[in-house]
Structure formats: C-alpha cells, structure tokens
Design an enzyme around this catalytic site. Sequence first.
Site, PDB file in Angstrom:
ATOM      1  N   HIS A  39       1.934   9.627  -2.858  1.00 39.38           N
ATOM      2  CA  HIS A  39       2.458   8.262  -2.866  1.00 39.38           C
ATOM      3  C   HIS A  39       1.410   7.223  -3.253  1.00 39.38           C
ATOM      4  O   HIS A  39       1.731   6.217  -3.876  1.00 39.38           O
ATOM      5  CB  HIS A  39       3.080   7.900  -1.508  1.00 39.38           C
ATOM      6  CG  HIS A  39       2.080   7.565  -0.438  1.00 39.38           C
ATOM      7  ND1 HIS A  39       1.463   8.508   0.343  1.00 39.38           N
ATOM      8  CD2 HIS A  39       1.589   6.366  -0.021  1.00 39.38           C
ATOM      9  CE1 HIS A  39       0.644   7.915   1.195  1.00 39.38           C
ATOM     10  NE2 HIS A  39       0.706   6.617   1.005  1.00 39.38           N
ATOM     11  N   HIS A  84       0.804  -1.227   0.000  1.00 39.91           N
ATOM     12  CA  HIS A  84       0.000   0.000   0.000  1.00 39.91           C
ATOM     13  C   HIS A  84       0.836   1.276   0.000  1.00 39.91           C
ATOM     14  O   HIS A  84       0.383   2.322  -0.457  1.00 39.91           O
ATOM     15  CB  HIS A  84      -0.980   0.007   1.190  1.00 39.91           C
ATOM     16  CG  HIS A  84      -0.342   0.268   2.523  1.00 39.91           C
ATOM     17  ND1 HIS A  84       0.312  -0.713   3.241  1.00 39.91           N
ATOM     18  CD2 HIS A  84      -0.258   1.392   3.275  1.00 39.91           C
ATOM     19  CE1 HIS A  84       0.750  -0.200   4.380  1.00 39.91           C
ATOM     20  NE2 HIS A  84       0.420   1.076   4.421  1.00 39.91           N
ATOM     21  N   ASP A  85       2.086   1.206   0.474  1.00 33.38           N
ATOM     22  CA  ASP A  85       2.946   2.394   0.502  1.00 33.38           C
ATOM     23  C   ASP A  85       4.092   2.318  -0.504  1.00 33.38           C
ATOM     24  O   ASP A  85       5.082   3.043  -0.370  1.00 33.38           O
ATOM     25  CB  ASP A  85       3.526   2.585   1.912  1.00 33.38           C
ATOM     26  CG  ASP A  85       2.574   3.327   2.835  1.00 33.38           C
ATOM     27  OD1 ASP A  85       1.602   3.935   2.323  1.00 33.38           O
ATOM     28  OD2 ASP A  85       2.779   3.302   4.060  1.00 33.38           O
ATOM     29  N   ASP A 140      -4.073   0.633   8.890  1.00 34.43           N
ATOM     30  CA  ASP A 140      -2.983   1.579   8.655  1.00 34.43           C
ATOM     31  C   ASP A 140      -2.922   2.628   9.761  1.00 34.43           C
ATOM     32  O   ASP A 140      -1.849   2.928  10.297  1.00 34.43           O
ATOM     33  CB  ASP A 140      -3.189   2.239   7.287  1.00 34.43           C
ATOM     34  CG  ASP A 140      -2.024   3.110   6.869  1.00 34.43           C
ATOM     35  OD1 ASP A 140      -0.875   2.763   7.217  1.00 34.43           O
ATOM     36  OD2 ASP A 140      -2.252   4.130   6.190  1.00 34.43           O
ATOM     37  N   HIS A 167      -6.415   3.640  -0.110  1.00 30.01           N
ATOM     38  CA  HIS A 167      -6.249   3.337   1.318  1.00 30.01           C
ATOM     39  C   HIS A 167      -6.240   4.577   2.212  1.00 30.01           C
ATOM     40  O   HIS A 167      -6.287   4.442   3.439  1.00 30.01           O
ATOM     41  CB  HIS A 167      -5.000   2.473   1.553  1.00 30.01           C
ATOM     42  CG  HIS A 167      -3.695   3.219   1.554  1.00 30.01           C
ATOM     43  ND1 HIS A 167      -3.002   3.517   0.392  1.00 30.01           N
ATOM     44  CD2 HIS A 167      -2.937   3.710   2.571  1.00 30.01           C
ATOM     45  CE1 HIS A 167      -1.878   4.151   0.702  1.00 30.01           C
ATOM     46  NE2 HIS A 167      -1.811   4.290   2.007  1.00 30.01           N
ATOM     47  N   HIS A 168      -6.187   5.791   1.625  1.00 30.07           N
ATOM     48  CA  HIS A 168      -6.299   7.016   2.426  1.00 30.07           C
ATOM     49  C   HIS A 168      -7.651   7.713   2.217  1.00 30.07           C
ATOM     50  O   HIS A 168      -7.830   8.849   2.662  1.00 30.07           O
ATOM     51  CB  HIS A 168      -5.164   7.982   2.085  1.00 30.07           C
ATOM     52  CG  HIS A 168      -3.886   7.677   2.812  1.00 30.07           C
ATOM     53  ND1 HIS A 168      -3.744   7.811   4.177  1.00 30.07           N
ATOM     54  CD2 HIS A 168      -2.689   7.215   2.356  1.00 30.07           C
ATOM     55  CE1 HIS A 168      -2.515   7.471   4.527  1.00 30.07           C
ATOM     56  NE2 HIS A 168      -1.858   7.094   3.444  1.00 30.07           N
ATOM     57  N   LYS A 203       5.928   5.339  -1.982  1.00 31.94           N
ATOM     58  CA  LYS A 203       6.837   6.186  -1.211  1.00 31.94           C
ATOM     59  C   LYS A 203       8.240   6.238  -1.791  1.00 31.94           C
ATOM     60  O   LYS A 203       9.066   7.038  -1.340  1.00 31.94           O
ATOM     61  CB  LYS A 203       6.891   5.719   0.244  1.00 31.94           C
ATOM     62  CG  LYS A 203       5.683   6.178   1.060  1.00 31.94           C
ATOM     63  CD  LYS A 203       5.858   5.912   2.542  1.00 31.94           C
ATOM     64  CE  LYS A 203       4.680   6.488   3.337  1.00 31.94           C
ATOM     65  NZ  LYS A 203       4.824   6.216   4.786  1.00 31.94           N
TER      66      LYS A 203
END
Length: 374
Positions: A256, A227-228, A309, A280-281, A231
């Site tokens: 990201h 998910h990240d 998260d 996811h955010h 970055k």
Amino acid sequence: MSIRVITGRHCLNIMNENMKKILCVDDEELIRQVVGDYLEDMGYKVERAANGKEALRIFHEWKPDLILLDLRMPEMDGKEVLAEIHKVSGEIPVIVISGTGYIKDVIETLHLGAWDYITKPVEDMAIIDYAVQKALDRLGMIKENRRYKQDLEDLVGRRTTELKVANTRLVNILQEIVHSLSIATEKRDPYTAGHQERVSLLAAAIATEMGLEREQIGAIRIAGLLHDVGKIYVPQEFLSKPTRFEPHEMEVVKKHSEVGYEIMKNISFPWPIAEIALQHHERLDGSGYPRGLNGDDILIESKIIATADVVEAMSSHRPYRPAMGIEVALAEIVNNRGLKFQPESVDACIKVLKRLDGKIDAIKDFYEDFLRTM
C-alpha cells in the site's frame, strides 16, 4: 429614453446561458438517465452519449464544461476518449466513473489527464455532485489564476493582494481534495475510520513539540492524511478480516505504501508528500519496508508519522484484535526508542499525550489555534 423590459422568457434564457454544461458518457442507458436527471435537477445542462465516438462528436460541437466518462465502452473506450480530449485541451475537467476496480486504471486515467475517479456502483449521488462542484471550482480558479498572470507585469501593485487571495483559495481547494482522498480511503476500511486524521493530527502535534518549521508541519499534516491512500489497492476482505493476516496477505498489504507513492508522485504538492508517505513504514534499524531504509536515509517527516502511526494503530480497535490502549502503545515506542523510532519524535509524542491525558482525539482542540492554518 427607451426602457427594455425583461420578460420571464428572457430571464429564463439568461439563466440558461449561465448554466454549466455537462456531458455524461456511459454505455448503460439506465446510468446515463439516472445521473443525467440528477445533474439536471441540480441545475446543470446535460447531454448524454452512449459510446466514445458519440462523446467526441458532442464534445467538439457542444463544448461542455465538464465530462463524466465511463471506461469500458464499445467502439472506443474511455481511455481513448480521454486521450483525445486531452489533446484538445488539458483544462477540460474529466471525472471517470468506472466499476473496473483496478488500481492500474485509476493511475492510468489520472496520468492521461482525468481530474477525479469515482468507482461504481455510486451508492450516494451526492458523491457525484461533490466531485463536479470541486472540479468546476478548480477549473474556475485555474482560469482566474491565468488572467492574473497575464496582467501581472502591468498591474503588479494592484494585483498583489488579489493574487494572495487566489492562492489561499487554491490551497483551500487542495486541502479539500486531500481530505476527500483521505475519506475515500477510509471508506474502504470502516474499522480504521478516522485513523489517517488522528495520525495526521498526532504527527503535526509531535512536529510542533519538536520545534519544526511551519512549512514542515504543513507537509506532515498533509502526508499524514494521505499516508494510507494506497490501501485502495488492498482487497476489501483483507481489510475487514477478523483474524491476523497470512504471510501472503501481509505481502499484499505492505504494497500500500508503494501504491500510494504511484498515485501521488505526479501531483504537484509543494512538499514531497508521495516520498514521505512511501517511507512511513521504514524503521531506523532498517527493518521496515518497502526499501529497508535506515537512519538518516529516512525523511524526518516520515519518522514522525511512523511514531504517530504506531501509537494510533495500537491504541485503536482492529478487526483482528481489540484496542491495546495508549499505555501499551507508548511502551512500544519507548522500548524501541533509538532502535526503530526516532528518539526526538518519541519524546515529543510522550509530552503531547501526557499533556492531553492520553487522549489522541483531544489534540484538535488543544492545538486548534495552530492547526487551523495547517
């Protein structure tokens, strides 16, 4: 009756015929020599090229099994070489090794057919060995899978079991690649080392508690690990900054999720991993990013990862603040239950962590039998 005696020289020739051939392309002589010598020590045949034109000549004449390719070179750059190689065959593993550091180069080379991307300087040569081995394993599986398909119509009964074994091995390789991408992301941000793994485990446990299907839980497990991944776009100094982000820095960090989507959108996952990671955010009330989605417009897998998260991030140390603790993290999702976070995932998260006495790291042991197959 005659008996053929195989001498030491003959044995050496047979062994050499089975050695994998690797073409190392870089305009820096020191890099060609160091990488080439290392690979030869690992048991590979190695040819070296100082520029793109020389690389294509050796490629056509020598027919290597794998190519290590620099991007910035005179006469013909690595992208042109990659495009020419891909015209001949899309099955030649090409691993790009470059120090440009631009995310657009990563995305473009992957779209052009590169199998992997390693950034310079390479501090540990084992990274190259690992990437080469995985690429060759993947190539072997592709060729093996093609042979299975060619014989499938006549050999359906006998081949069924073998095909299942091959598919299992492909899934295992996919999981290893996913873990490698996850680890590569976290190496950019040592302060959140293990974050993606813990989020993945917590999200999978929440989904299990909610009674989701095994396939959905598998998707959540993979998406949680990646998910990240976007970055890698965020400057290193931002990630290790000991104070909170300035507004303009936060805008860069927020990108990201979109970068991660761009990296993963063309990877043939069996689930919509790129879209899950992109969302996811997002938050139920529309206050999230990047699209400001709300309610049912957000994928259930993304809602679950969002809950996991936040809990993991708040309960862990960050450069700009100490860990807040699991109680504060749970209070955050409880206070925003039904507002920002999905009620079912909040309730399931509380059950999971209560069962584990608030220890996220204990999830792997508690769910070991179930997660072993995820």
